[in-house]
Design a protein around this motif. Structure first.
Motif, PDB file in Angstrom:
ATOM      1  N   PRO A   1      71.961  57.045  92.700  1.00  0.00           N
ATOM      2  CA  PRO A   1      72.467  58.604  92.042  1.00  0.00           C
ATOM      3  C   PRO A   1      74.132  58.398  91.856  1.00  0.00           C
ATOM      4  O   PRO A   1      74.263  59.093  90.827  1.00  0.00           O
ATOM      5  N   LEU A   2      74.775  57.902  92.917  1.00  0.00           N
ATOM      6  CA  LEU A   2      76.198  58.327  92.902  1.00  0.00           C
ATOM      7  C   LEU A   2      76.786  57.366  91.565  1.00  0.00           C
ATOM      8  O   LEU A   2      77.518  57.577  90.912  1.00  0.00           O
ATOM      9  N   ALA A   3      76.068  56.052  91.676  1.00  0.00           N
ATOM     10  CA  ALA A   3      76.262  55.236  90.532  1.00  0.00           C
ATOM     11  C   ALA A   3      76.276  55.816  89.208  1.00  0.00           C
ATOM     12  O   ALA A   3      77.024  55.617  88.276  1.00  0.00           O
ATOM     13  N   VAL A   4      75.174  56.363  89.136  1.00  0.00           N
ATOM     14  CA  VAL A   4      74.914  56.936  87.668  1.00  0.00           C
ATOM     15  C   VAL A   4      75.869  58.202  87.445  1.00  0.00           C
ATOM     16  O   VAL A   4      76.433  58.153  86.206  1.00  0.00           O
ATOM     17  N   LYS A   5      76.478  58.727  88.416  1.00  0.00           N
ATOM     18  CA  LYS A   5      77.304  59.891  88.155  1.00  0.00           C
ATOM     19  C   LYS A   5      78.800  59.120  87.695  1.00  0.00           C
ATOM     20  O   LYS A   5      79.393  59.700  86.787  1.00  0.00           O
ATOM     21  N   ASN A   6      79.000  57.974  88.161  1.00  0.00           N
ATOM     22  CA  ASN A   6      80.060  57.060  87.846  1.00  0.00           C
ATOM     23  C   ASN A   6      80.143  56.660  86.573  1.00  0.00           C
ATOM     24  O   ASN A   6      81.292  56.224  86.009  1.00  0.00           O
ATOM     25  N   ALA A   7      78.873  56.421  86.050  1.00  0.00           N
ATOM     26  CA  ALA A   7      78.635  55.877  84.668  1.00  0.00           C
ATOM     27  C   ALA A   7      78.371  56.921  83.467  1.00  0.00           C
ATOM     28  O   ALA A   7      78.771  56.641  82.320  1.00  0.00           O
ATOM     29  N   GLY A   8      77.660  57.971  83.727  1.00  0.00           N
ATOM     30  CA  GLY A   8      76.985  59.060  83.036  1.00  0.00           C
ATOM     31  C   GLY A   8      75.751  58.924  82.827  1.00  0.00           C
ATOM     32  O   GLY A   8      74.839  58.044  83.105  1.00  0.00           O
ATOM     33  N   ILE A   9      75.076  60.049  82.455  1.00  0.00           N
ATOM     34  CA  ILE A   9      73.750  60.262  82.439  1.00  0.00           C
ATOM     35  C   ILE A   9      73.089  59.492  81.488  1.00  0.00           C
ATOM     36  O   ILE A   9      71.605  58.966  81.683  1.00  0.00           O
TER      37      ILE A   9
ATOM     38  N   GLY B   1      74.520  55.282  82.483  1.00  0.00           N
ATOM     39  CA  GLY B   1      74.231  54.860  83.779  1.00  0.00           C
ATOM     40  C   GLY B   1      72.762  53.856  83.303  1.00  0.00           C
ATOM     41  O   GLY B   1      72.746  52.759  83.920  1.00  0.00           O
ATOM     42  N   PRO B   2      71.805  54.795  83.134  1.00  0.00           N
ATOM     43  CA  PRO B   2      70.513  54.247  83.138  1.00  0.00           C
ATOM     44  C   PRO B   2      70.249  53.104  82.346  1.00  0.00           C
ATOM     45  O   PRO B   2      69.658  52.084  82.397  1.00  0.00           O
ATOM     46  N   LEU B   3      71.129  53.035  81.074  1.00  0.00           N
ATOM     47  CA  LEU B   3      71.017  52.132  79.968  1.00  0.00           C
ATOM     48  C   LEU B   3      71.550  50.858  80.676  1.00  0.00           C
ATOM     49  O   LEU B   3      71.133  49.779  80.469  1.00  0.00           O
ATOM     50  N   SER B   4      72.745  50.927  81.374  1.00  0.00           N
ATOM     51  CA  SER B   4      73.342  49.996  81.980  1.00  0.00           C
ATOM     52  C   SER B   4      72.362  49.181  83.060  1.00  0.00           C
ATOM     53  O   SER B   4      72.264  48.006  83.430  1.00  0.00           O
ATOM     54  N   LEU B   5      71.714  49.997  83.969  1.00  0.00           N
ATOM     55  CA  LEU B   5      70.843  49.675  84.988  1.00  0.00           C
ATOM     56  C   LEU B   5      69.698  48.798  84.339  1.00  0.00           C
ATOM     57  O   LEU B   5      69.439  47.860  84.907  1.00  0.00           O
TER      58      LEU B   5
ATOM     59  N   LEU C   1      77.332  62.451  78.862  1.00  0.00           N
ATOM     60  CA  LEU C   1      76.587  61.193  78.693  1.00  0.00           C
ATOM     61  C   LEU C   1      77.107  59.784  79.160  1.00  0.00           C
ATOM     62  O   LEU C   1      76.648  58.934  79.423  1.00  0.00           O
ATOM     63  N   ALA C   2      78.659  59.708  79.201  1.00  0.00           N
ATOM     64  CA  ALA C   2      79.172  58.507  79.635  1.00  0.00           C
ATOM     65  C   ALA C   2      80.569  59.378  80.489  1.00  0.00           C
ATOM     66  O   ALA C   2      81.164  59.935  79.878  1.00  0.00           O
ATOM     67  N   ALA C   3      80.518  58.516  81.565  1.00  0.00           N
ATOM     68  CA  ALA C   3      81.719  59.087  82.594  1.00  0.00           C
ATOM     69  C   ALA C   3      83.113  58.611  82.113  1.00  0.00           C
ATOM     70  O   ALA C   3      83.162  57.587  81.052  1.00  0.00           O
ATOM     71  N   ALA C   4      84.091  58.766  82.856  1.00  0.00           N
ATOM     72  CA  ALA C   4      85.627  58.175  82.557  1.00  0.00           C
ATOM     73  C   ALA C   4      85.324  56.586  82.746  1.00  0.00           C
ATOM     74  O   ALA C   4      84.566  56.325  83.841  1.00  0.00           O
ATOM     75  N   TRP C   5      85.964  55.896  81.963  1.00  0.00           N
ATOM     76  CA  TRP C   5      85.926  54.407  82.139  1.00  0.00           C
ATOM     77  C   TRP C   5      86.417  53.996  83.541  1.00  0.00           C
ATOM     78  O   TRP C   5      86.095  52.862  83.894  1.00  0.00           O
ATOM     79  N   LYS C   6      87.278  54.764  84.128  1.00  0.00           N
ATOM     80  CA  LYS C   6      87.858  54.447  85.462  1.00  0.00           C
ATOM     81  C   LYS C   6      86.836  54.380  86.403  1.00  0.00           C
ATOM     82  O   LYS C   6      87.133  53.446  87.527  1.00  0.00           O
ATOM     83  N   THR C   7      85.905  55.107  86.420  1.00  0.00           N
ATOM     84  CA  THR C   7      84.892  55.107  87.528  1.00  0.00           C
ATOM     85  C   THR C   7      83.760  53.934  87.156  1.00  0.00           C
ATOM     86  O   THR C   7      82.859  53.807  88.068  1.00  0.00           O
TER      87      THR C   7
END
Length: 500
Positions: free
Chosen positions: A94-102, A105-109, A276-282
């Motif tokens: 869940p923290l990883a999805v926060k770092n990628a975006g809602i 994150g799931p698409l990347s997973l 939908l997508a978090a900052a690229w740095k995270t």
């Protein structure tokens, strides 16, 4: 690390090849390949590929490898596979999805899950190829890479092929012991939170109730307190015995997950304001955590090796990893939707401090405790047997136990030095998991089959996967180190945050 074997010798990773079974010695000794005259039900030249070659796993009717008479059954293997993949990585997603975006994150997973399982399949396929080619009982990960390099057209790679085994062995040790470090931090964080809120724990599970936390000892002292118990656990060296504890751990963790799910699906806030997508740095931190969660490749070949019927393993692999992927995506999305910006390094730390959810934290900790033994099995079987073989049989059992104590102590010390759960997970995932799960398997497939002819699209696919893994390795490691080096005042200790 295991000494490299010549192609004509017995290729043994799990256990010592020369020691006779005796009380106190390793229980996982493998039979040498020369003990058998044939391992295949079809005739083929030694240099040929098994039927099915580039098309995936060999068909059961055209590929046969002897399993162990007293080996694990299909359901015991499935239990070990699930235990090797479901752990702290799941709770950190869940923290990883926060770092990628809602959305991202799931698409990347999904993408990373498909790629990771595909790479596991590549590894098993290449191992089968070399078992068939060299008439071997078993080829481990390092052996497969070594034989792959020996199959390349490059004379330099063939000359230095033994370094393939050594590098893989090193990364396997780093990865699996890294997992063990994470388990120490996870256990300490959860035990500390349970104990520090014990006086204020009631039957009221209201999510908006504030609990006063009683001062307790530092999480590092909890890690030291756990050390003797973990050491005793690792003295269990038989996979069949470990399967009993794995079953208990699976039941405990399954029950905990059911309670966690029923809590996070209630009162989910409106997600429209989530990015939908978090900052690229995270995003690199997401990569490290995600690949940490999916990196079960280190236990794939040892589990197949210990089966009564290894031909069943491909089905077990895909069924097991499908279950794992579904769990990962669902918990990560629901957890982030429920706790939003307050999500912590482990979702268990966000649960209310009432008796029900305190029990959940303890149950999951119980499961993680036994998962330590499964993950520890791989590095122990790489490091310990060659060292035990250097002493007399009389002292072998003692050296074996002392080495286990030393390895467990190393993981405990490293956890004490880096007690931030989220950063440890991301760092371990970026540094070593990316290499074993994404970089090495596609390159191994090219090395194994290129001389026999590969479609250009397959080569391009393998190169793309390896490049993706390498970029994640570099950027993810850099960002994790930057976070680790952040000033202490800027770092929030996850165990000190109150759940409201």
């Amino acid at each position: 690390m295991a000494d490299p074997k010549e192609p004509g010798k017995g290729d043994v990773e799990l256990g010592t090849a020369n020691a006779a079974p005796s009380t106190g010695t390793m229980s996982t000794r493998r039979l040498r390949s020369e003990d058998y005259n044939d391992y295949s039900s079809t005739d083929v030249t030694p240099e040929g590929s098994p039927p099915g070659g580039m098309n995936g796993f060999a068909h059961p009717e055209s590929y046969q490898r002897f399993g162990e008479t007293n080996g694990t059954t299909w359901y015991q293997t499935l239990i070990h596979l699930l235990k090797g993949n479901i752990g702290t990585g799941l709770l950190g997603l869940p923290l990883a999805v926060k770092n990628a975006g809602i959305l991202l994150g799931p698409l990347s997973l999904v993408v990373m899950g498909v790629v990771a399982v595909h790479c596991m399949g590549i590894l098993v396929k290449c191992a089968h190829h070399f078992c068939y080619r060299f008439q071997k009982q078993f080829v481990d990960y390092g052996g497969a890479v070594m034989y792959g390099l020996e199959s390349t057209p490059s004379a330099w790679l063939r000359t230095h092929a033994v370094w393939g085994r050594r590098v893989v062995g090193l990364f396997l040790i780093i990865t699996q012991l890294g997992f063990c470090c994470v388990y120490f931090v996870f256990l300490a964080d959860n035990l500390k939170q349970v104990i520090s809120t014990a006086n204020g724990t009631t039957n009221d599970c209201s999510s908006n109730r504030t609990v006063t936390m009683t001062p307790t000892m530092d999480s590092r002292l909890y890690m030291l307190s756990l050390l003797p118990f973990v050491v005793l656990l690792t003295f269990i060296q038989n996979l069949k015995v470990l399967s009993i504890f794995s079953m208990l751990a699976n039941v405990a963790m399954l029950g905990s997950l059911v309670v966690i799910y029923q809590y996070i699906v209630r009162d989910i806030p409106d997600p429209s304001d989530l990015p939908l997508a978090a900052a690229w740095k995270t995003y690199p931190l997401f990569f490290g955590t995600a690949i940490f969660a999916f990196e079960g490749i280190g236990v794939v070949l040892p589990l197949e090796n210990k089966m009564k019927n290894p031909r069943q393993f491909p089905v077990i692999l895909y069924v097991g990893m499908t279950i794992v992927t579904i769990l990962y995506i669902s918990l990560s999305v629901l957890g982030y939707l429920r706790f939003r910006a307050d999500i912590q390094a482990s979702i268990t730390l966000n649960l209310p401090n009432c008796w029900l959810y305190q029990a959940v934290k303890l149950l999951f900790s119980f499961g993680i405790f036994f998962t330590y033994a499964v993950q520890f099995y791989v590095p122990a079987e790489i490091v310990i047997p060659p060292l035990v073989a250097r002493v007399s049989e009389r002292w072998g059992w003692l050296v074996n136990l002392l080495l286990r104590v030393a390895l467990v102590s190393v993981t405990c010390v490293l956890a004490i030095l880096i007690p931030r759960l989220d950063i440890v997970i991301s760092l371990v995932g970026s540094v070593s998991s990316s290499a074993l799960a994404l970089i090495f398997p596609p390159l191994l497939e090219i090395a194994t089959y290129y001389a026999e002819g590969m479609h250009p699209l397959v080569v391009a696919k393998d190169i793309a996967i390896s490049l993706f893994g390498f970029v994640g390795f570099v950027v993810g490691t850099y960002e994790a180190l930057v976070e680790l080096a952040a000033p202490a005042a800027a770092v929030v200790n996850t165990t000190s945050i109150m759940v409201q």
